[in-house]
Design a protein around this motif. Sequence first.
Motif, PDB file in Angstrom:
ATOM      1  N   THR A  10      -4.838  -8.204  -0.836  1.00 18.11           N
ATOM      2  CA  THR A  10      -4.497  -6.873   0.199  1.00 18.11           C
ATOM      3  C   THR A  10      -5.152  -7.399   1.551  1.00 18.11           C
ATOM      4  O   THR A  10      -5.644  -8.540   1.819  1.00 18.11           O
ATOM      5  N   ALA A  32      -5.578   1.701  -1.250  1.00 17.39           N
ATOM      6  CA  ALA A  32      -4.456   1.939  -0.497  1.00 17.39           C
ATOM      7  C   ALA A  32      -4.480   2.860   0.704  1.00 17.39           C
ATOM      8  O   ALA A  32      -4.054   2.688   1.848  1.00 17.39           O
ATOM      9  N   ASP A  76       0.899  -1.396  -0.035  1.00 18.30           N
ATOM     10  CA  ASP A  76       0.124  -0.169   0.029  1.00 18.30           C
ATOM     11  C   ASP A  76       0.936   1.336  -0.092  1.00 18.30           C
ATOM     12  O   ASP A  76       0.581   2.238  -0.825  1.00 18.30           O
TER      13      ASP A  76
END
Length: 234
Positions: free
Chosen positions: A117, A128, A100
Amino acid sequence: MKIQEDLRKLAAANWAASANLIGTEIGDCIFVDMGSTTSDIIPIRNGKHVAGISDFSRLVRSELVYSGVLRTNLAYLLEKVNVADGDCHIASELFSTTADAYLLLEDIPEELYTCETADGAGKSKIDAMRRLARVVCADLTEISADEIYHIAQQVKERQVSILSQAISVVAEKNGLDRIASAGLGEFLIKEAAERLGFECISVASRWGADVSKVFPAYAAAKIMEDEANASGKE
């Protein structure tokens, strides 16, 4: 005992092939390969690696660091971050990873964000930013874009610092002051080398960026090809 030793050698085969090729092509140096999850910091002298064999021994010797470009939990790297209101403790949860930070800082493009993620959501910059805000238990209405960007910068600074410290330990133990860099994290290795005042030879510059990202596989294939060619000439 023999079986255990063979298993240790097999586990080490990926970075060992890389180190052997670097030793042949570049010579004495510290080979640093930073991938998605870990960083290998391998001392090479007289064309051969002099690193520990097991992951345990390499962790003890600072030759393996569990810090990578994509998968590293920010709670592992940082205890606090600086925001507009001052220093803020971060949540000790898997809310965001290094991917991120580097996506937001444009050190990696979205197509290189190949891991899952932390929240199962998307891989856009806004996604992000939401995850980076969450490490301080905030959402995008509570913290500014500039503050989130600053959090990402602090992630990068901490990761370069950790890498520099480990390289420094290996360098001092082995009398080396030159680095060969490979992997997704070449941009971080370069910064660490500059901080230490070490020469840095880029695998991406020498063999290409695509090779750098998969250098262990390339090195193993190259060594096998060279051995086959040598056998054919006998």
